[in-house]
Write a protein that holds these residues in place. Sequence first.
Motif: not given
Length: 137
Positions: A3, A5-7, A9-11, A13-14, A17
């Motif tokens: 998991s 890769w989820v962190y 992707v979140v970083l 996207v943030l 943004t």
Amino acid sequence: MKSAWVYGVVLLVLGVTAIFIAGLRLREIPDLAIGHSTKPPTLGRTGEKVIDYEIDGPAGTPVRLSYLDEQGNVKDVSADLPWRTSLRTHKLTLPTGVVAQSDADQVSCRIVVDGQSRDAQVSKGRFASVNCTVPVS
């Protein structure tokens, strides 16, 4: 580790943004709903104004006077009659004034702006004093 890769992707996207929002905040947006308005028209340079102060009376008589200079400051002068001075300015508006007192039996003042007499006063009597004022615009 599956998991992680989820962190990432979140970083990502943030970060994207945050960059997008910062770009919007720093950009000039001509939207009248949020208080922006068009720039005021640029004025050309104003023409030069010439202000002449004149104090007259019996020649050689001492006079004590005060006048406003081109910065609006009071200048005190002790001189002999007749007395004259000129000011030159590019300001849109300017308060002008002269006050004089003399030992003579008659004294007069005059303010001339760009060749036009705008105020003239005469005083007669012992220790005569005069006051001329004009708002120049």
